[in-house]
Scaffold this active site. Structure first.
Site, PDB file in Angstrom:
ATOM      1  N   HIS A   1      43.000  27.708  30.108  1.00  0.00           N
ATOM      2  CA  HIS A   1      41.619  28.002  30.486  1.00  0.00           C
ATOM      3  C   HIS A   1      40.727  27.397  29.403  1.00  0.00           C
ATOM      4  O   HIS A   1      40.807  27.798  28.241  1.00  0.00           O
ATOM      5  CB  HIS A   1      41.412  29.509  30.582  1.00  0.00           C
ATOM      6  CG  HIS A   1      40.086  29.899  31.154  1.00  0.00           C
ATOM      7  ND1 HIS A   1      39.896  31.054  31.877  1.00  0.00           N
ATOM      8  CD2 HIS A   1      38.864  29.302  31.120  1.00  0.00           C
ATOM      9  CE1 HIS A   1      38.624  31.145  32.254  1.00  0.00           C
ATOM     10  NE2 HIS A   1      37.992  30.087  31.799  1.00  0.00           N
TER      11      HIS A   1
ATOM     12  N   CYS B   1      44.121  36.885  29.070  1.00  0.00           N
ATOM     13  CA  CYS B   1      43.256  37.952  29.579  1.00  0.00           C
ATOM     14  C   CYS B   1      42.600  38.704  28.430  1.00  0.00           C
ATOM     15  O   CYS B   1      43.285  39.145  27.499  1.00  0.00           O
ATOM     16  CB  CYS B   1      44.059  38.921  30.438  1.00  0.00           C
ATOM     17  SG  CYS B   1      43.043  40.242  31.154  1.00  0.00           S
TER      18      CYS B   1
ATOM     19  N   ARG C   1      38.297  31.587  41.126  1.00  0.00           N
ATOM     20  CA  ARG C   1      37.351  32.299  41.996  1.00  0.00           C
ATOM     21  C   ARG C   1      36.920  31.470  43.204  1.00  0.00           C
ATOM     22  O   ARG C   1      36.737  31.999  44.295  1.00  0.00           O
ATOM     23  CB  ARG C   1      36.111  32.719  41.188  1.00  0.00           C
ATOM     24  CG  ARG C   1      36.453  33.471  39.910  1.00  0.00           C
ATOM     25  CD  ARG C   1      37.006  34.856  40.164  1.00  0.00           C
ATOM     26  NE  ARG C   1      37.917  35.244  39.098  1.00  0.00           N
ATOM     27  CZ  ARG C   1      38.463  36.439  38.980  1.00  0.00           C
ATOM     28  NH1 ARG C   1      38.193  37.386  39.828  1.00  0.00           N
ATOM     29  NH2 ARG C   1      39.292  36.707  37.993  1.00  0.00           N
TER      30      ARG C   1
ATOM     31  N   MET D   1      44.929  36.147  39.717  1.00  0.00           N
ATOM     32  CA  MET D   1      43.691  36.924  39.615  1.00  0.00           C
ATOM     33  C   MET D   1      44.013  38.393  39.846  1.00  0.00           C
ATOM     34  O   MET D   1      44.478  38.773  40.922  1.00  0.00           O
ATOM     35  CB  MET D   1      42.652  36.410  40.623  1.00  0.00           C
ATOM     36  CG  MET D   1      42.103  35.035  40.268  1.00  0.00           C
ATOM     37  SD  MET D   1      40.954  34.361  41.498  1.00  0.00           S
ATOM     38  CE  MET D   1      42.125  33.647  42.680  1.00  0.00           C
ATOM     39  N   LEU D   2      43.764  39.193  38.821  1.00  0.00           N
ATOM     40  CA  LEU D   2      44.116  40.613  38.850  1.00  0.00           C
ATOM     41  C   LEU D   2      43.410  41.318  39.993  1.00  0.00           C
ATOM     42  O   LEU D   2      42.198  41.175  40.169  1.00  0.00           O
ATOM     43  CB  LEU D   2      43.746  41.263  37.517  1.00  0.00           C
ATOM     44  CG  LEU D   2      44.320  42.650  37.242  1.00  0.00           C
ATOM     45  CD1 LEU D   2      45.847  42.615  37.245  1.00  0.00           C
ATOM     46  CD2 LEU D   2      43.811  43.163  35.899  1.00  0.00           C
TER      47      LEU D   2
ATOM     48  N   GLY E   1      39.341  26.649  34.671  1.00  0.00           N
ATOM     49  CA  GLY E   1      38.042  27.094  34.185  1.00  0.00           C
ATOM     50  C   GLY E   1      36.888  26.293  34.756  1.00  0.00           C
ATOM     51  O   GLY E   1      36.732  25.115  34.445  1.00  0.00           O
ATOM     52  N   GLY E   2      36.082  26.915  35.616  1.00  0.00           N
ATOM     53  CA  GLY E   2      34.865  26.293  36.098  1.00  0.00           C
ATOM     54  C   GLY E   2      35.043  25.191  37.118  1.00  0.00           C
ATOM     55  O   GLY E   2      34.068  24.533  37.500  1.00  0.00           O
TER      56      GLY E   2
END
Length: 326
Positions: free
Chosen positions: A165, A94, A228, A12-13, A206-207
């Site tokens: 992703h 990205c 996240r 994660m950037l 993803g999710g």
């Protein structure tokens, strides 16, 4: 080198720097951690040590590179070999404007041959496993045939692990944040990749927000990757070693994790590292627990100050009395 990628924390950037990874490693010993994306230019022409340095306690850590020039990627891989990374990953997912302008990231999916050339050059330059992280499509190139052609072409260059992703990327009209939320998730498409390419390793991303979901995915795929959720609610990782890897070691309490991180912060500050460079990563440690809001507020309002000392973190933890139980 065989890497057990059953459970990974996504690159994660601006988030998964070395301080973040050290913190997450205190919670889970087995999860594979990824660096934030680092461009080849930053490694070849920037402060290489600052970008690549990590502590032995963080391992296993995979390095994610951003770039589209085979020679530059190869040179960056050779430099990275001097560090203790377990894997080198090429970012082909990205969608940000800055990345597009550099002709790397998700735009690379539109030319599988260029991506394959990059991967081949990386494999020739390093002894580490080289992997690719990508989307299930990009813009109007979103058919399953397109996805298979991309994976097949890149696999032919020597790549055997793909981090997917399960959303396509829109290069225009959506922000990077929207690209993580708006395009529809399609897990079945990633599952189908595993069926059609059984000899390749696929990690789904993803999710995904719970360990129950992770276990369900692992019935269909080789590994899962959280992003996240692992950052905003990091204590979710406390169950990973037991649930995913079968490790029966006692699960650390939040209090123990905080205690160990305080020691780390104290040592790093003695080397000149600013307090908020580290404390910004632990704001979610007490997610959903008593005192969490006051904990976050005290750190947010005080850690950035030039006069901030370790006492800011110690005092913030006082708001979490009784919140350290599992």
């Amino acid at each position: 080198m065989k890497i057990n990628r059953k459970f990974c924390v996504a690159p994660m950037l601006d988030w998964t720097d070395r301080h973040c990874r050290y913190f997450l490693r205190l919670i889970s010993q087995h999860s594979v951690l990824y660096s934030e994306m680092i461009t080849t230019g930053a490694i070849l022409y920037g402060d290489t040590e600052r970008h690549l340095a990590m502590s032995a306690q963080e391992q296993p850590v995979a390095l994610q590179l951003g770039g589209s020039d085979p020679n530059d990627l190869a040179a960056a891989c050779k430099i990275a070999d001097n560090y203790a990374y377990s894997e080198i990953n090429l970012n082909c997912g990205c969608p940000s404007d800055r990345v597009q302008n550099g002709m790397f990231g998700a735009v690379m999916m539109k030319n599988a041959e260029i991506t394959a050339n990059c991967v081949a050059a990386m494999i020739d330059a390093t002894t580490l496993p080289v992997t690719v992280k990508h989307r299930i499509g990009v813009d109007d190139f979103d058919s399953y045939d397109f996805l298979c052609q991309f994976v097949g072409t890149v696999a032919a260059s020597g790549c055997s692990t793909f981090l997917v992703h399960a959303r396509k990327a829109w290069l225009q009209g959506l922000s990077p944040k929207q690209n993580r939320e708006v395009p529809e998730l399609n897990y079945d498409r990633v599952y189908q990749l595993k069926k059609d390419f059984p000899d390749l390793e696929f990690i789904i991303n993803g999710g995904i927000s719970t360990l129950d979901e992770s276990v369900t995915h692992l019935n269909n795929i080789d590994g899962v990757m959280l992003g996240r959720e692992a950052y905003t609610n990091p204590y979710i990782l406390s169950q990973v070693d037991r649930v995913i890897y079968g490790d029966e070691k006692p699960i650390k309490t939040r209090e123990k994790i905080a205690e160990e991180f305080v020691e780390y912060v104290d040592n790093e500050m003695a080397k000149g590292v600013k307090l908020n460079a580290m404390t910004r990563h632990i704001l979610g440690l007490y997610h959903g627990m008593p005192g969490a809001r006051q904990f976050r507020r005290h750190i947010s309002e005080n850690a950035y100050k030039s006069t901030a000392t370790i006492d800011v973190l110690i005092n913030a933890l006082k708001f979490t009395s009784g919140a350290s139980t599992q």
